[in-house]
Design a protein around this motif. Structure first.
Motif, PDB file in Angstrom:
ATOM      1  N   LYS A 150      76.899  49.912  48.236  1.00  8.13           N
ATOM      2  CA  LYS A 150      75.543  49.686  49.138  1.00  8.13           C
ATOM      3  C   LYS A 150      74.778  49.148  48.268  1.00  8.13           C
ATOM      4  O   LYS A 150      73.653  48.786  48.772  1.00  8.13           O
ATOM      5  CB  LYS A 150      75.298  51.152  49.459  1.00  8.13           C
ATOM      6  N   THR A 177      77.504  48.937  42.962  1.00  6.35           N
ATOM      7  CA  THR A 177      77.822  50.144  43.961  1.00  6.35           C
ATOM      8  C   THR A 177      78.175  49.454  45.243  1.00  6.35           C
ATOM      9  O   THR A 177      77.575  48.567  45.707  1.00  6.35           O
ATOM     10  CB  THR A 177      76.952  51.274  43.932  1.00  6.35           C
ATOM     11  N   SER A 198      68.452  50.349  39.855  1.00  4.79           N
ATOM     12  CA  SER A 198      68.776  51.512  40.776  1.00  4.79           C
ATOM     13  C   SER A 198      67.606  51.856  41.688  1.00  4.79           C
ATOM     14  O   SER A 198      66.351  52.012  41.101  1.00  4.79           O
ATOM     15  CB  SER A 198      69.215  52.699  40.014  1.00  4.79           C
ATOM     16  N   THR A 199      68.095  52.099  42.813  1.00  5.18           N
ATOM     17  CA  THR A 199      67.193  52.432  43.928  1.00  5.18           C
ATOM     18  C   THR A 199      67.276  54.041  44.231  1.00  5.18           C
ATOM     19  O   THR A 199      66.783  54.622  45.273  1.00  5.18           O
ATOM     20  CB  THR A 199      67.323  51.761  45.157  1.00  5.18           C
ATOM     21  N   LEU A 200      68.438  54.739  43.574  1.00  2.39           N
ATOM     22  CA  LEU A 200      68.506  56.236  44.102  1.00  2.39           C
ATOM     23  C   LEU A 200      67.627  57.139  43.429  1.00  2.39           C
ATOM     24  O   LEU A 200      67.055  56.773  42.305  1.00  2.39           O
ATOM     25  CB  LEU A 200      70.093  56.197  43.303  1.00  2.39           C
ATOM     26  N   SER A 231      76.627  59.835  39.471  1.00  4.57           N
ATOM     27  CA  SER A 231      75.545  60.578  39.568  1.00  4.57           C
ATOM     28  C   SER A 231      75.388  61.408  38.274  1.00  4.57           C
ATOM     29  O   SER A 231      76.163  62.439  37.951  1.00  4.57           O
ATOM     30  CB  SER A 231      75.277  61.616  40.829  1.00  4.57           C
ATOM     31  N   SER A 270      73.004  49.762  46.026  1.00 10.76           N
ATOM     32  CA  SER A 270      71.939  50.454  45.196  1.00 10.76           C
ATOM     33  C   SER A 270      71.712  50.530  43.786  1.00 10.76           C
ATOM     34  O   SER A 270      70.580  50.888  43.048  1.00 10.76           O
ATOM     35  CB  SER A 270      71.785  51.947  45.843  1.00 10.76           C
ATOM     36  N   VAL A 271      73.117  50.354  43.304  1.00  6.48           N
ATOM     37  CA  VAL A 271      73.028  50.285  41.592  1.00  6.48           C
ATOM     38  C   VAL A 271      73.575  49.160  41.067  1.00  6.48           C
ATOM     39  O   VAL A 271      74.761  48.626  41.654  1.00  6.48           O
ATOM     40  CB  VAL A 271      73.634  51.622  40.791  1.00  6.48           C
ATOM     41  N   ARG A 272      73.278  48.595  40.185  1.00  7.48           N
ATOM     42  CA  ARG A 272      73.967  47.399  39.584  1.00  7.48           C
ATOM     43  C   ARG A 272      73.571  47.259  38.117  1.00  7.48           C
ATOM     44  O   ARG A 272      72.580  47.609  37.568  1.00  7.48           O
ATOM     45  CB  ARG A 272      73.382  46.094  40.040  1.00  7.48           C
TER      46      ARG A 272
END
Length: 322
Positions: A120, A118, A146-148, A208, A122-124
């Motif tokens: 930023k 993503t 993910s850090t979300l 999301s 935050s997701v890979r």
């Protein structure tokens, strides 16, 4: 008295002799007429009107015999042919048309593979599209992180949206990858089982997967909000097919419009049904059998004894996108 009787008897004898002679002459004349008629002559012909020559055929002993009357021969042939008709040449039917085919793609072929991140970071994750044992593509997911605070999903779409848009359709191969509360993502997802070639899909989309929007959830992380869009590069082996649509032009009961959707050879890839279109007439216009058209469009619907098509229905004509 005796002399009178003798005279009378002699007269009667002469009359009888003359009658017998007349009968003999009549019989001879009649025989001549019959012989002349049998030989083909006529007493109604003039002196220069000789009978036309006729061809001869060999008899069983090798001698020539005159042919029968031509008109009688023609009539005899007609009767013989009607009694023993020739076997008619079979008329081509739909059943005689070859089955439509497209060459398969080998199991294990990798069609696309890439890392997705993503904007930023935050997701890979990593994805790999490979041909499964059933001949259809499967997406293999790996290395998800993910850090979300919300779960994250991924899918493939034909027309890529923009980051921040809301998804109205979850596309092909839609999968909840993980993140936030919830179960872990599956290791693989079957793509659209009806299509062997997924190269019509233009992008992989990350979104999301939050179930609802709460007061503490940022708008950009709300349900179905697009988090990332990445183009897909496909590597699909070339295939062959015996289905080759060609637009032969509008005709009665086939007045719809075709489009080529950028096909390499300009062949039509879609057909929009017009009012009064019949499936047989449309197939004929496109140089296809009805079998081909149904194979290209397994869900096509017709109505009425003549098999009308529903107006404004769009038929697929691309054998590689069925």
């Amino acid at each position: 008295m005796h002399q009178g009787n003798s005279t009378t008897r002699r007269a009667a004898g002469l009359r009888a002799a003359r009658l017998r002679a007349a009968r003999l002459i009549g019989a001879a004349v009649l025989a001549g007429v019959l012989a002349t008629t049998a030989s083909g002559c006529s007493f109604l012909r003039g002196p220069d009107e000789l009978p036309a020559p006729s061809r001869s055929a060999a008899s069983d002993d090798g001698s020539a015999t005159p042919d029968a009357d031509p008109s009688a021969s023609a009539e005899a042939r007609r009767i013989a042919e009607s009694a023993s008709p020739r076997t008619p040449t079979p008329v081509p039917t739909e059943a005689a048309a070859p089955d439509p085919t497209v060459s398969p793609i080998a199991v294990g072929t990798v069609m696309s593979e890439a890392d997705v991140v993503t904007p930023k970071g935050s997701v890979r994750f990593h994805y790999r599209v490979v041909v499964g044992d059933d001949g259809y593509p499967t997406v293999q997911w790996s290395s998800f992180a993910s850090t979300l605070p919300v779960p994250v999903g991924a899918t493939f779409l034909e027309t890529p949206p923009s980051v921040g848009d809301g998804l109205s359709w979850h596309g092909v191969g839609d999968t909840r990858l993980g993140g936030g509360p919830g179960a872990a993502a599956p290791a693989a997802t079957d793509m659209d089982p009806g299509r062997v070639d997924p190269s019509w899909l233009g992008a992989v989309v990350v979104y999301s997967a939050a179930e609802s929007a709460g007061p503490d959830l940022p708008v950009e992380l709300g349900p179905d909000k697009v988090l990332a869009v990445q183009p897909v590069r496909w590597s699909v082996p070339a295939r062959t097919t015996n289905v080759h649509p060609v637009d032969g032009g509008a005709r009665p009961n086939a007045t719809g419009t075709t489009s080529d959707d950028g096909s390499a050879d300009g062949s039509p890839t879609a057909y929009r049904i017009a009012s009064e279109d019949l499936i047989g007439a449309v197939a004929d216009r496109l140089g296809l059998s009805v079998k081909d058209l149904v194979w290209l469009n397994p869900d096509v619907t017709v109505y009425g004894d003549q098999q009308y098509l529903y107006e404004d229905t769009v038929l697929n004509l691309d054998p590689f996108r069925r």
